[in-house]
Motif scaffolding. Structure first.
Motif, short mmCIF file in Angstrom:
data_model
loop_
_atom_site.label_atom_id
_atom_site.label_comp_id
_atom_site.label_asym_id
_atom_site.label_seq_id
_atom_site.Cartn_x
_atom_site.Cartn_y
_atom_site.Cartn_z
N ASP A 1 113.76 24.26 29.02
CA ASP A 1 113.20 23.80 27.75
C ASP A 1 113.31 22.28 27.66
O ASP A 1 114.41 21.74 27.73
N PRO A 2 112.18 21.59 27.51
CA PRO A 2 112.19 20.13 27.48
C PRO A 2 112.51 19.54 26.10
O PRO A 2 112.34 18.35 25.89
N SER B 1 102.86 15.73 26.65
CA SER B 1 103.69 16.27 25.58
C SER B 1 102.75 16.98 24.61
O SER B 1 101.63 16.51 24.37
N TRP C 1 106.20 21.28 24.04
CA TRP C 1 106.50 21.27 25.47
C TRP C 1 106.26 19.87 26.00
O TRP C 1 105.52 19.08 25.40
N ARG C 2 106.86 19.57 27.14
CA ARG C 2 106.71 18.26 27.77
C ARG C 2 106.72 18.46 29.27
O ARG C 2 107.50 19.27 29.78
N THR C 3 105.86 17.73 29.98
CA THR C 3 105.87 17.78 31.44
C THR C 3 106.00 16.37 32.00
O THR C 3 105.52 15.41 31.40
N VAL D 1 106.97 31.26 26.34
CA VAL D 1 106.92 30.52 27.60
C VAL D 1 106.91 31.54 28.73
O VAL D 1 107.75 32.45 28.77
N ARG E 1 106.95 30.37 19.85
CA ARG E 1 106.57 29.79 21.15
C ARG E 1 106.93 30.80 22.22
O ARG E 1 108.07 31.24 22.32
#
Length: 182
Positions: free
Chosen positions: A56-57, A71, A42-44, A7, A5
């Protein structure tokens, strides 16, 4: 297979930069469901904002996003005939699912293995293998590598009737479910 991953974000001058790059946490197989893995990519939150250095979520209270949030999950489904051997402990598997995928694991139905429903609109992409989407009343749809499914908060289960793992990427968008009859 290790999934990397990357970012991105911005440096102090506003130029794009790599914030993190490495193995995606959570891709290891589940202990009580051999061959199964699920990682939060990932999550927002609702009304997500672009920030220079995103955190980092992965330690989210729930992998299910609130309405307007999102998500992304990377999931590997083993063939069904490998998923439940003689040593399979459904209670331990359910507990592990709840620990590894908080908010989602609790939505699985004990009386109908694999079935669950979330208040989300989901986009699913089959990356490898093939898998069957099972809906109410035995309705099914076979999905193969490259196929895409859009789920509108439906009750469903995934069945891997093949002999190789199926790997899918899901993007969940939190939504509000209208009262029945709307």
């Amino acid at each position: 297979m290790t999934t990397i991953r990357t970012v991105t974000g911005h440096d102090s001058a506003g130029a794009s930069t790599i914030i993190s790059h490495g193995p995606l946490p959570g891709c290891e197989e589940f202990i009580h469901s051999p061959g199964f893995s699920a990682a939060l990519v990932w999550r927002t939150p609702p009304q997500a904002r672009i920030v220079d250095h995103p955190g980092d979520p992965a330690q989210a209270e729930s992998v299910i996003p609130a309405p307007g949030g999102s998500s992304a999950l990377l999931v590997t489904f083993p063939p069904d005939d490998l998923a439940g051997g003689a040593d399979f402990d459904p209670l331990a598997a359910a507990e592990e699912l709840c620990q590894r995928l908080p908010g989602l694991g609790e939505r699985f139905e004990a009386e109908a293995p694999g079935f669950h429903r979330t208040d989300t609109i989901d986009y699913g992409v089959v990356l490898d293998g093939e898998i069957t989407l099972e809906l109410d009343d035995g309705r099914t749809s076979m999905l193969r590598q490259g196929d895409i499914v859009v789920q509108m908060g439906t009750r469903h289960a995934w069945r891997n009737r093949g002999n190789t793992p199926a790997r899918l990427l899901f993007v969940l968008i939190g939504a509000q479910r209208p009262p029945r009859g709307d």
